[in-house]
Design an enzyme around this catalytic site. Structure first.
Site, mmCIF file in Angstrom:
data_model
loop_
_atom_site.group_PDB
_atom_site.id
_atom_site.type_symbol
_atom_site.label_atom_id
_atom_site.label_comp_id
_atom_site.label_asym_id
_atom_site.label_seq_id
_atom_site.Cartn_x
_atom_site.Cartn_y
_atom_site.Cartn_z
ATOM 1 N N HIS A 102 56.130 33.128 53.449
ATOM 2 C CA HIS A 102 56.929 32.586 52.712
ATOM 3 C C HIS A 102 57.458 30.913 53.062
ATOM 4 O O HIS A 102 57.874 30.450 52.115
ATOM 5 C CB HIS A 102 58.332 33.384 52.715
ATOM 6 C CG HIS A 102 58.138 34.675 51.937
ATOM 7 N ND1 HIS A 102 57.598 34.796 50.804
ATOM 8 C CD2 HIS A 102 58.740 36.078 52.254
ATOM 9 C CE1 HIS A 102 57.504 36.060 50.572
ATOM 10 N NE2 HIS A 102 58.370 36.954 51.222
ATOM 11 N N ARG A 147 55.237 39.003 35.164
ATOM 12 C CA ARG A 147 54.635 40.153 35.573
ATOM 13 C C ARG A 147 56.070 41.247 36.145
ATOM 14 O O ARG A 147 56.632 41.027 36.853
ATOM 15 C CB ARG A 147 54.134 40.004 37.147
ATOM 16 C CG ARG A 147 52.581 39.426 37.018
ATOM 17 C CD ARG A 147 52.015 39.031 38.735
ATOM 18 N NE ARG A 147 50.801 38.871 38.649
ATOM 19 C CZ ARG A 147 50.287 37.561 38.669
ATOM 20 N NH1 ARG A 147 51.076 36.459 38.771
ATOM 21 N NH2 ARG A 147 48.802 37.183 38.472
ATOM 22 N N ARG A 186 54.411 41.313 30.411
ATOM 23 C CA ARG A 186 53.322 42.103 30.589
ATOM 24 C C ARG A 186 54.243 43.627 31.143
ATOM 25 O O ARG A 186 55.037 43.417 31.978
ATOM 26 C CB ARG A 186 52.506 41.803 31.762
ATOM 27 C CG ARG A 186 51.536 42.972 32.096
ATOM 28 C CD ARG A 186 50.374 42.412 32.973
ATOM 29 N NE ARG A 186 50.798 42.405 34.419
ATOM 30 C CZ ARG A 186 50.304 42.043 35.551
ATOM 31 N NH1 ARG A 186 49.055 41.559 35.317
ATOM 32 N NH2 ARG A 186 50.788 42.009 36.759
ATOM 33 N N GLU A 213 40.480 42.503 31.672
ATOM 34 C CA GLU A 213 40.400 42.385 33.106
ATOM 35 C C GLU A 213 39.462 43.571 33.688
ATOM 36 O O GLU A 213 39.145 44.008 34.702
ATOM 37 C CB GLU A 213 41.639 42.492 33.935
ATOM 38 C CG GLU A 213 42.616 43.284 33.335
ATOM 39 C CD GLU A 213 43.952 43.142 34.092
ATOM 40 O OE1 GLU A 213 44.059 42.511 34.977
ATOM 41 O OE2 GLU A 213 44.998 44.013 33.851
ATOM 42 N N ASN A 245 41.629 37.646 37.883
ATOM 43 C CA ASN A 245 41.888 38.198 39.259
ATOM 44 C C ASN A 245 40.911 39.510 39.460
ATOM 45 O O ASN A 245 40.449 39.742 40.055
ATOM 46 C CB ASN A 245 43.149 38.319 39.621
ATOM 47 C CG ASN A 245 44.003 37.302 39.434
ATOM 48 O OD1 ASN A 245 43.366 35.985 39.318
ATOM 49 N ND2 ASN A 245 45.180 36.997 39.373
ATOM 50 N N ASP A 246 41.492 40.340 38.216
ATOM 51 C CA ASP A 246 40.693 41.656 38.310
ATOM 52 C C ASP A 246 39.616 41.668 37.750
ATOM 53 O O ASP A 246 38.510 42.528 38.088
ATOM 54 C CB ASP A 246 41.768 42.864 37.607
ATOM 55 C CG ASP A 246 42.940 43.021 38.486
ATOM 56 O OD1 ASP A 246 42.561 43.318 39.433
ATOM 57 O OD2 ASP A 246 44.200 43.021 38.005
ATOM 58 N N ARG A 260 39.699 42.399 45.564
ATOM 59 C CA ARG A 260 40.422 41.390 45.614
ATOM 60 C C ARG A 260 41.139 41.061 46.907
ATOM 61 O O ARG A 260 41.457 39.968 47.011
ATOM 62 C CB ARG A 260 41.145 40.970 44.421
ATOM 63 C CG ARG A 260 42.304 41.783 44.039
ATOM 64 C CD ARG A 260 42.915 41.793 42.584
ATOM 65 N NE ARG A 260 44.074 40.768 42.683
ATOM 66 C CZ ARG A 260 44.822 41.027 41.531
ATOM 67 N NH1 ARG A 260 44.468 41.588 40.485
ATOM 68 N NH2 ARG A 260 45.774 40.209 41.516
ATOM 69 N N CYS A 276 45.171 33.956 32.207
ATOM 70 C CA CYS A 276 46.366 34.153 33.082
ATOM 71 C C CYS A 276 45.941 34.369 34.411
ATOM 72 O O CYS A 276 46.790 34.568 35.292
ATOM 73 C CB CYS A 276 47.420 34.932 32.492
ATOM 74 S SG CYS A 276 46.854 36.673 32.506
HETATM 75 C C1 PEP Z 1 44.500 39.095 36.580
HETATM 76 O O1 PEP Z 1 44.141 40.510 37.149
HETATM 77 O O2 PEP Z 1 43.822 38.339 36.589
HETATM 78 C C2 PEP Z 1 46.128 39.028 36.449
HETATM 79 C C3 PEP Z 1 46.680 37.735 35.780
HETATM 80 O O3 PEP Z 1 46.975 39.822 36.944
HETATM 81 P P1 PEP Z 1 47.436 40.452 38.174
HETATM 82 O O4 PEP Z 1 46.924 39.349 39.239
HETATM 83 O O5 PEP Z 1 48.725 40.659 38.312
HETATM 84 O O6 PEP Z 1 46.575 41.929 38.581
HETATM 85 MG MG MG Z 2 45.350 42.033 36.900
#
Ligand code: PEP
Ligand code: MG
Length: 597
Positions: free
Chosen positions: A189, A296, A332, A431, A454-455, A465, A502
């Site tokens: 942080h 989120r 979301r 995703e 990301n996913d 991840r 995103c």
């Molecule tokens: C993703 O998976 O790219 C995403 C934006 O959602 P999160 O990181 O909250 O899983």
């Molecule tokens: Mg995700």
């Protein structure tokens, strides 16, 4: 002497060292008598109340640029009363007849051991929050006044073993030029707050406190992660020039935040922000975002011991909608499970939580929880431009089910005469790899796509991840990943809907030319990344990016793609990608330079 650490906040700070020894308090064990137990408990309760007052005061005084991080302090407030800290300390005082300070240290040691077993680095590091909370109570118990940095007489570089987020807030008021700590990481942080304050910082140096003396001259290079102790005049000149160069660069980048994100040949991209808390909204606007592309929503649930009530959900979403209006607020629905858990919904032990009861699957199972959230979002849609985004969709049957719940929620509101936006747009996160394969069919079912890289990368490359052992294999430039992104965007366009992105990849400068070349409609990212991304968009031609993307999509390895992309970046964005200026890490911590590595 050069101390090597992690560059936690970019920029160059030059000044004399000020050693801040916040570990000064030594906690000693004291055995107390039977008759002193109640008094000791009262002393502890009073210290907790005082700690609450201090944190509430901090929340009032928090400077605007840090307001979006106030969630950290709200978590600290919850920790103060967490039964694991509060009830157990009271119990240890009476069971073991020990002083409150010692009881707290015992509890902290116990929790530290539990946290050390957690695999997820981010969650493991959250032990630091409990350490700050315990240290605050212990300081109050021992009557130690906290340091007030506004009392410093001259500008200094702060050196400490560790700094709490509260110390970091204090720094915003004082004459602190930069900071250096022995411990910490980029995701602590303190590092996050340092970045928001624009203070250069190097953390995790290991032994700065024992290697530096107060008053010694320091250069903190937050870009490279170096601390130079007692530099000679030649080095000082080099770094003063570097400092000026960086300041000019930052100013220029910020100037671009309020211009439209349009390439030189007229390709317009929507730039939006990813947020987790309401407090981030001023920053969304300041950084020139055209709304929120990913809210989120699970963080509101994570901050609660019980489920948030319907009215709290509604008021939070309404506030987001109103404050962003006329720009869109893309909310979301709950994405818990995986690596995020809430105590009010029990998920059971799963061997593979990322492949388990997560996100939309959990919502479809816990339909009451889901419908309560949908109703709150729908109600908020009467107050602004609200869109709903569903996570982890793997195919059409889930969309059909989601729509059924949404219709039911709408019907309940209609019956109650409660207004909402009848034409509310709904989108899905792309995703899960099957969603890419089926993108042409899914595009006919929804109003927009948002690619969650990301996913998507995690599930398509089979790379956890949050697992540090395979982090180096997490590769956004894998040709398979790029082709999936292209396929999704093309399917969206053929069906006449927009494709956003995103995931973190959207805000990482080095991937921008590929995404522009593929024709992405919207990029949603962390607010701080926006000015630089906008500036780069305004300096480039989509035509050039398109031919680059065509070449990259034909390559068969990530290595070839990376090499060709970096050459493009260096020649098209020399200010941002200067191969003579050293390394530039991407978000997986990989060094982008040297080009021929
Ligand atoms: C993703 O998976 O790219 C995403 C934006 O959602 P999160 O990181 O909250 O899983
Ligand atoms: Mg995700």
């Amino acid at each position: 002497m050069i101390l090597k650490g992690v560059g936690a906040s970019p920029g160059i700070g030059i000044g004399p060292a000020f050693l801040f020894d916040n570990l000064k308090i030594k906690v000693l064990k004291k055995q107390i008598g039977e008759g002193e137990i109640e008094q000791e408990k009262r002393r502890f309760v009073r210290a907790v109340c005082d700690a609450e007052k201090q944190i509430n005061q901090l929340l009032i005084e928090i400077p605007d640029e840090l307001r979006r991080h106030s969630g950290i302090f709200k978590t600290h407030l919850l920790m103060l009363r967490d039964p694991m800290v509060y009830d157990r300390t009271l119990k240890l005082i009476s069971d073991e007849r020990i002083n409150a300070e010692w009881a707290l240290s015992k509890i902290l040691d116990h929790v530290r051991r539990l946290f050390a077993q957690i695999k997820d680095q981010y969650i493991r590091e959250r032990i630091e929050d409990l350490e700050y909370v315990v240290r605050r109570i212990q300081n109050l118990l021992s009557g130690n006044p906290s340091m007030d940095f506004s009392q410093l007489e001259k500008p200094v570089v702060l050196v400490a073993h560790d700094l709490s987020p509260a110390d970091t807030i204090q720094m915003s008021k004082g004459k602190v030029l930069a900071f250096v700590t022995d411990v910490g990481s980029r995701t602590s942080h303190t590092a996050i707050l340092g970045r928001s304050l624009g203070l250069p910082a190097v953390v995790g140096t290991g032994d700065a406190m024992s290697s530096i003396a107060s008053g010694e001259s320091l250069i903190v290079d937050g870009l490279a992660g170096n601390v130079i102790v007692n530099p000679d005049s030649r080095l000082l000149k080099v770094y003063r020039d570097k400092q000026q160069h960086y300041i000019r660069y930052q100013l220029e980048v910020i100037q671009h935040s309020n211009f439209p994100a349009e390439t030189l040949d007229g390709f317009r991209v929507k730039i939006k922000a990813n947020i987790e808390f309401l407090e981030e909204i001023p920053s969304v606007i300041q950084h020139g975002a055209e709304g929120v592309g990913l809210y989120r929503s699970e963080y509101l649930y994570l901050a609660h011991r019980d489920l948030p009530g319907d009215e709290e959900l509604f008021h939070t979403y309404k506030e987001v909608a109103e404050r962003l209006s006329p720009y869109p607020a893309t909310i979301r629905t709950l994405d818990i499970g995986g690596d995020k858990f809430i105590s009010s919904v029990s998920l059971g032990d799963e061997i593979n939580p990322a492949l388990g009861l997560r996100a939309i699957r959990l919502c479809l199972k816990e339909s009451e929880l889901f419908r309560a959230q949908l109703k709150a979002i729908l109600r908020a849609s009467a107050y602004g431009n609200v869109k709903i985004l569903f996570p982890l969709i793997s195919g059409k049957s889930e969309i059909v089910e989601v729509r059924r719940h949404l219709e039911q929620a709408k019907e309940e509101l209609r019956r109650g005469g409660i207004p909402f936006d009848e034409g509310i747009n709904i989108g899905i996160m792309i995703e899960v790899p099957t969603a890419v394969v089926m993108a042409d069919s899914l595009a006919r079912e929804v109003d927009f796509f948002s690619i969650g890289t990301n996913d998507l990368i995690q599930y398509s490359l089979a790379i956890d991840r949050v697992n540090e052992y395979v982090a180096h294999l997490y590769e956004p430039l894998h040709p398979g990943v790029l082709r999936m992104i292209q396929r999704t965007v093309m399917a969206a366009h053929e069906a006449g809907i927009e494709a956003a992105m995103c995931g973190e990849m959207a805000g990482e400068a080095m991937y921008l030319p590929v995404l522009l070349g593929i024709g992405i409609d919207e990029l949603s990212m962390n607010c701080l990344a926006i000015p630089k991304i906008k500036r780069m968009i305004r300096q480039t031609r989509q035509e050039d990016c398109r031919s680059l993307a065509q070449r990259l999509l034909e390559a068969s390895t990530a290595y070839e793609i990376r090499k060709e992309l970096l050459e493009f970046l260096v020649s098209n964005f020399p200010e941002d990608f200067d191969s003579t200026q050293g390394m530039y890490p991407d978000f997986a911590g990989r060094d982008v330079y040297p080009l021929n590595s």
